[in-house]
Motif scaffolding. Structure first.
Motif, PDB file in Angstrom:
ATOM      1  N   PHE A 122       0.851  -1.201   0.000  1.00 41.05           N
ATOM      2  CA  PHE A 122       0.000   0.000   0.000  1.00 41.05           C
ATOM      3  C   PHE A 122       0.881   1.243   0.000  1.00 41.05           C
ATOM      4  CE2 PHE A 122      -2.082   3.313   2.591  1.00 41.05           C
ATOM      5  CZ  PHE A 122      -3.297   3.466   1.937  1.00 41.05           C
ATOM      6  N   ASP A 123       0.306   2.342  -0.469  1.00 44.30           N
ATOM      7  CA  ASP A 123       1.037   3.603  -0.571  1.00 44.30           C
ATOM      8  C   ASP A 123       0.038   4.752  -0.473  1.00 44.30           C
ATOM      9  OD1 ASP A 123       3.001   5.598  -1.430  1.00 44.30           O
ATOM     10  OD2 ASP A 123       2.115   5.458  -3.423  1.00 44.30           O
ATOM     11  N   ILE A 124       0.504   5.932  -0.061  1.00 40.84           N
ATOM     12  CA  ILE A 124      -0.293   7.137  -0.265  1.00 40.84           C
ATOM     13  C   ILE A 124       0.543   8.107  -1.079  1.00 40.84           C
ATOM     14  CG2 ILE A 124      -1.731   6.903   1.793  1.00 40.84           C
ATOM     15  CD1 ILE A 124      -0.042   9.192   3.027  1.00 40.84           C
ATOM     16  N   ALA A 125      -0.133   8.889  -1.942  1.00 36.77           N
ATOM     17  CA  ALA A 125       0.557   9.811  -2.837  1.00 36.77           C
ATOM     18  C   ALA A 125      -0.252  11.088  -2.990  1.00 36.77           C
ATOM     19  CB  ALA A 125       0.779   9.148  -4.191  1.00 36.77           C
ATOM     20  N   GLY A 126       0.325  12.024  -3.721  1.00 35.89           N
ATOM     21  CA  GLY A 126      -0.318  13.317  -3.919  1.00 35.89           C
ATOM     22  C   GLY A 126       0.468  14.420  -3.241  1.00 35.89           C
ATOM     23  N   ALA A 127      -0.020  15.638  -3.375  1.00 33.71           N
ATOM     24  CA  ALA A 127       0.672  16.794  -2.817  1.00 33.71           C
ATOM     25  C   ALA A 127       0.858  16.638  -1.310  1.00 33.71           C
ATOM     26  CB  ALA A 127      -0.101  18.064  -3.136  1.00 33.71           C
ATOM     27  N   GLU A 128       2.089  16.837  -0.842  1.00 36.93           N
ATOM     28  CA  GLU A 128       2.387  16.676   0.589  1.00 36.93           C
ATOM     29  C   GLU A 128       1.909  17.862   1.423  1.00 36.93           C
ATOM     30  OE1 GLU A 128       6.277  14.906   1.956  1.00 36.93           O
ATOM     31  OE2 GLU A 128       6.758  15.244  -0.161  1.00 36.93           O
ATOM     32  N   ALA A 129       2.167  19.085   0.951  1.00 39.54           N
ATOM     33  CA  ALA A 129       1.851  20.281   1.734  1.00 39.54           C
ATOM     34  C   ALA A 129       0.347  20.367   2.007  1.00 39.54           C
ATOM     35  CB  ALA A 129       2.327  21.525   0.994  1.00 39.54           C
ATOM     36  N   GLY A 130      -0.012  20.436   3.264  1.00 41.55           N
ATOM     37  CA  GLY A 130      -1.416  20.540   3.642  1.00 41.55           C
ATOM     38  C   GLY A 130      -2.130  19.220   3.790  1.00 41.55           C
TER      39      GLY A 130
ATOM     40  N   GLU B 187       9.546  14.738  -0.107  1.00 45.89           N
ATOM     41  CA  GLU B 187       9.807  15.103  -1.505  1.00 45.89           C
ATOM     42  C   GLU B 187       9.673  16.624  -1.641  1.00 45.89           C
ATOM     43  OE1 GLU B 187       8.167  14.139  -6.022  1.00 45.89           O
ATOM     44  OE2 GLU B 187       6.938  13.629  -4.286  1.00 45.89           O
ATOM     45  N   ALA B 188       8.447  17.125  -1.568  1.00 47.04           N
ATOM     46  CA  ALA B 188       8.228  18.572  -1.660  1.00 47.04           C
ATOM     47  C   ALA B 188       8.133  19.206  -0.283  1.00 47.04           C
ATOM     48  CB  ALA B 188       6.952  18.850  -2.450  1.00 47.04           C
ATOM     49  N   PHE B 189       7.943  18.397   0.733  1.00 48.99           N
ATOM     50  CA  PHE B 189       7.840  18.886   2.101  1.00 48.99           C
ATOM     51  C   PHE B 189       9.028  18.327   2.881  1.00 48.99           C
ATOM     52  CE2 PHE B 189       5.433  19.666   6.132  1.00 48.99           C
ATOM     53  CZ  PHE B 189       5.124  20.993   5.878  1.00 48.99           C
ATOM     54  N   GLY B 190       9.333  18.898   4.013  1.00 49.85           N
ATOM     55  CA  GLY B 190      10.580  18.587   4.684  1.00 49.85           C
ATOM     56  C   GLY B 190      10.524  17.515   5.743  1.00 49.85           C
ATOM     57  N   LEU B 191      11.369  17.692   6.749  1.00 54.41           N
ATOM     58  CA  LEU B 191      11.575  16.685   7.780  1.00 54.41           C
ATOM     59  C   LEU B 191      10.311  16.318   8.551  1.00 54.41           C
ATOM     60  CD1 LEU B 191      15.019  17.921   9.151  1.00 54.41           C
ATOM     61  CD2 LEU B 191      14.582  15.985   7.624  1.00 54.41           C
ATOM     62  N   PRO B 192       9.397  17.271   8.827  1.00 55.13           N
ATOM     63  CA  PRO B 192       8.173  16.867   9.543  1.00 55.13           C
ATOM     64  C   PRO B 192       7.380  15.787   8.817  1.00 55.13           C
ATOM     65  CG  PRO B 192       8.420  19.244   9.628  1.00 55.13           C
ATOM     66  CD  PRO B 192       9.473  18.745   8.677  1.00 55.13           C
ATOM     67  N   SER B 193       7.377  15.837   7.484  1.00 58.56           N
ATOM     68  CA  SER B 193       6.668  14.820   6.702  1.00 58.56           C
ATOM     69  C   SER B 193       7.308  13.448   6.885  1.00 58.56           C
ATOM     70  CB  SER B 193       6.654  15.208   5.224  1.00 58.56           C
ATOM     71  OG  SER B 193       6.005  14.235   4.441  1.00 58.56           O
ATOM     72  N   ILE B 194       8.631  13.417   6.873  1.00 57.34           N
ATOM     73  CA  ILE B 194       9.347  12.155   7.081  1.00 57.34           C
ATOM     74  C   ILE B 194       9.113  11.641   8.494  1.00 57.34           C
ATOM     75  CG2 ILE B 194      11.645  11.109   7.234  1.00 57.34           C
ATOM     76  CD1 ILE B 194      12.539  13.014   5.018  1.00 57.34           C
TER      77      ILE B 194
END
Length: 384
Positions: A181-189, A215-222
């Motif tokens: 499974f995966d999730i994708a799409g714009a990270e910001a917001g 990818e487009a968003f930083g360390l908090p996303s990771i």
């Protein structure tokens, strides 16, 4: 590329080398000619070009914007022509064929079933059409002298509210063409924590999942993908470089998150060309994969979207060989990393490494040695 550095591969050797692909989007890898055919059949009249060569160029130029959001807009055209069983079957079969032709021996290809329901297909019918297409593509590849195994990752969209439903779908088809499974799409917001119910469900079911993060968003996303959601792998993860400090004298200091990612051997699904297009890196030579390879993070090389990036696994490695002087040994290292990180059972991963990947690279290295020996012998005889 030259043969001055030991084991430096030629373009032909890169193409023939066994490669493993973990991050490739089905709707980002269509043949331009297929898009035109399917658009004609579906009565879709919004394509920007009706010539295959010009359409391929349009996709690459539209994706070369430096913006992830603009990059994602190009998918409106590919998804529009992937709304019937026949279309999905054809696209999946051609995907497997194209990857096998490029030397890929194992691939995990992802797609979002919820994006293919406009003409009445059910989620189950979408999954079965794609799976059948992959199996047909594997058969065609074998008939052409290539071997490939393709598993599917079912993707949920970050901005939608169907993640749990898609996670349950992935679990139902687990072992029947679907590997995770995966999730994708714009990270910001749209943080991954919006879909905690899906990730908690997958963990209870002992299922595998990766998350687009960093990818487009930083360390908090990771950090959220790993610590809140429990991702097995990071889709891209390129922004982990923000937690690594390189001093003027060349010494390196890892922050706690970067150290955790390296210590836990969390796979990074890196896509160099795509990262350049979306602004996550300025050039191949400046791409974080170079430093991360030196620091022994579990980095892997991937295509992301072959159509939008005008790329293939071979092209990705060609860029890296040119930028970093990588050898066949480096290619093997990346490939084994990827195979170790695949979402199939351990014994099957091990068999691929020992029976396919290592012998394939050993043969290529023997070719290189033979070529160097022949060159040296020729020079000696000329001098004599």
């Amino acid at each position: 590329m030259t043969s001055e550095t030991p084991n430096t591969p030629t373009a032909d050797q890169i193409r023939r080398a066994p490669k493993v692909l973990l991050h490739d989007h089905l709707d980002g890898g269509l043949r331009p000619g297929t898009i035109i055919d399917l658009a004609r059949e579906a009565g879709y009249e919004s394509l920007p070009e009706t010539d295959a060569d010009k359409l391929g160029i349009w996709f690459r130029e539209a994706a070369d914007s430096g913006s992830l959001e603009r990059y994602l807009e190009t998918f409106a055209h590919t998804c529009a022509v992937m709304q019937t069983r026949d279309a999905l079957f054809r696209v999946a079969a051609e995907c497997a064929e194209d990857l096998a032709e490029d030397g890929v021996v194992y691939a995990e290809v992802r797609y979002a079933p919820e994006q293919h329901l406009e003409k009445g297909l059910t989620l189950e019918e979408v999954v079965e059409a794609v799976t059948d297409g992959f199996r047909e593509g594997e058969r065609r590849a074998k008939a052409n002298g290539h071997r490939i195994r393709v598993g599917a990752l079912l993707t949920a969209m970050r901005h939608a509210a169907r993640a749990l439903e898609i996670a349950e779908l992935a679990n139902r088809y687990r072992g029947n063409g679907v590997v995770g499974f995966d999730i994708a799409g714009a990270e910001a917001g749209f943080p991954p924590t919006r879909h905690l119910d899906a990730f908690e469900y997958l963990k209870r079911e002992n299922n595998h999942f990766t998350i687009h993060a960093g990818e487009a968003f930083g360390l908090p996303s990771i950090w959220q993908a790993l610590q809140w959601c429990g991702a097995d792998r990071l889709g891209h993860g390129v922004r982990i470089i923000d937690d690594i400090e390189v001093a003027a004298d060349g010494s390196v200091k890892l922050g706690r998150l970067a150290a955790y990612v390296r210590d836990k051997r969390i796979p990074l699904e890196m896509c160099p060309t795509s990262n350049l297009q979306t602004g996550a890196a300025d050039s191949y030579a400046a791409h974080p994969i170079g430093l991360l390879r030196k620091l022994h993070f579990r980095t892997t090389v991937n295509t992301d979207n072959r159509l939008m990036s005008g790329t293939s696994m071979s092209r990705e490695f060609e860029h890296l060989v040119e930028a970093f002087g990588y050898t066949l040994d480096d290619m093997q290292w990346f490939t084994v990393n990827a195979m170790k990180s695949a979402f199939i059972p351990f014994d099957e991963r091990l068999a691929m490494i020992n029976d396919v990947i290592k012998p394939g690279y050993a043969e290529l290295k023997s070719e290189w040695l033979f070529r160097q020996t022949a060159t040296t012998s020729g020079s000696s005889s000329t001098r004599g």
